[in-house]
Design a protein around this motif. Structure first.
Motif, PDB file in Angstrom:
ATOM      1  N   UNK A 119       0.842 -21.269  -5.448  1.00  0.00           N
ATOM      2  CA  UNK A 119      -0.899 -20.116  -5.512  1.00  0.00           C
ATOM      3  C   UNK A 119       0.006 -19.404  -4.131  1.00  0.00           C
ATOM      4  N   UNK A 120       0.176 -17.836  -4.391  1.00  0.00           N
ATOM      5  CA  UNK A 120       1.012 -17.810  -3.261  1.00  0.00           C
ATOM      6  C   UNK A 120      -0.448 -16.176  -2.828  1.00  0.00           C
ATOM      7  N   UNK A 121      -1.128 -16.056  -1.714  1.00  0.00           N
ATOM      8  CA  UNK A 121      -2.054 -14.615  -1.909  1.00  0.00           C
ATOM      9  C   UNK A 121      -1.441 -13.980  -0.201  1.00  0.00           C
ATOM     10  N   UNK A 122      -1.116 -12.752  -0.539  1.00  0.00           N
ATOM     11  CA  UNK A 122      -0.116 -12.046   0.527  1.00  0.00           C
ATOM     12  C   UNK A 122      -1.648 -10.936   1.029  1.00  0.00           C
ATOM     13  N   UNK A 123      -1.464 -10.701   2.000  1.00  0.00           N
ATOM     14  CA  UNK A 123      -1.916  -9.377   2.198  1.00  0.00           C
ATOM     15  C   UNK A 123      -0.648  -8.484   3.480  1.00  0.00           C
ATOM     16  N   UNK A 124      -1.050  -7.367   3.424  1.00  0.00           N
ATOM     17  CA  UNK A 124      -0.246  -6.348   4.553  1.00  0.00           C
ATOM     18  C   UNK A 124      -1.179  -5.537   4.890  1.00  0.00           C
ATOM     19  N   UNK A 125      -0.705  -5.522   6.076  1.00  0.00           N
ATOM     20  CA  UNK A 125      -1.954  -4.563   7.164  1.00  0.00           C
ATOM     21  C   UNK A 125      -0.494  -3.761   8.232  1.00  0.00           C
ATOM     22  N   UNK A 126      -1.242  -2.677   8.733  1.00  0.00           N
ATOM     23  CA  UNK A 126      -0.775  -1.465   9.633  1.00  0.00           C
ATOM     24  C   UNK A 126      -1.838  -1.059  10.571  1.00  0.00           C
ATOM     25  N   UNK A 127      -1.929  -2.596  12.008  1.00  0.00           N
ATOM     26  CA  UNK A 127      -2.885  -1.606  13.050  1.00  0.00           C
ATOM     27  C   UNK A 127      -3.947  -1.973  12.705  1.00  0.00           C
ATOM     28  N   UNK A 128      -4.452  -3.478  12.264  1.00  0.00           N
ATOM     29  CA  UNK A 128      -5.200  -4.303  12.224  1.00  0.00           C
ATOM     30  C   UNK A 128      -5.995  -3.420  10.040  1.00  0.00           C
ATOM     31  N   UNK A 129      -5.314  -3.098  10.037  1.00  0.00           N
ATOM     32  CA  UNK A 129      -6.313  -2.250   8.552  1.00  0.00           C
ATOM     33  C   UNK A 129      -5.296  -2.785   7.565  1.00  0.00           C
ATOM     34  N   UNK A 130      -6.019  -3.414   6.551  1.00  0.00           N
ATOM     35  CA  UNK A 130      -5.854  -4.429   5.376  1.00  0.00           C
ATOM     36  C   UNK A 130      -5.085  -3.042   4.748  1.00  0.00           C
TER      37      UNK A 130
END
Length: 145
Positions: A119-130
């Protein structure tokens, strides 16, 4: 009890070979009609794999990438199928990775008999905002007892 467990594991093993055929419709889409949306808005890919290596060990890996220069964080977990047919995380089998534009993590382990998936959980964020978070699962792998 052993017969019931053997029957359940055999059924899970056989189900892992089931396939589904999908055929595309030959219609041309227009702006007024149906259209195809991208699966992800910020990720270009997210993956989870689990496969047997030549040395008899299993490689567990997962990762994500984006066309944008944003922070990507991934958590890769090995999940085992319980006697109730539900996949649950295996204690001590979790890895993390992060990077800008892409992140990947992998490990090689010896696994006891049973049915497993990654299971892969991935998140991307910019300047601390998901911006986006995604889950991906590998195919189920049956490890012989």
């Amino acid at each position: 009890m052993k017969k019931v467990l053997s029957l359940v594991l055999s059924a899970l093993f056989l189900c892992s070979f089931a396939t589904t055929n999908v055929f595309a419709d030959n219609n041309t889409s227009t702006k007024e009609g149906p259209y195809i949306e991208a699966r992800y808005s910020d990720f270009s890919m997210v993956f989870a794999t689990l496969h047997l290596k030549d040395n008899g060990f299993y490689e567990i890996s997962g990762g994500a990438a984006s066309y944008k220069d944003i922070l990507i964080e991934v958590t890769v977990t090995l999940e085992a199928c319980g006697s109730d047919g539900v996949y649950r995380p295996v204690d001590g089998f979790e890895w993390n990775g992060s990077g800008y534009a892409s992140a990947l993590t992998s490990a090689t382990r010896d696994l006891p008999g049973g049915s497993y998936r990654t299971h892969t959980y991935a998140k991307c964020s910019l300047n601390g905002t998901v911006l986006e978070s995604v889950n991906a699962y590998s195919d189920v792998v049956f490890v012989p007892y």
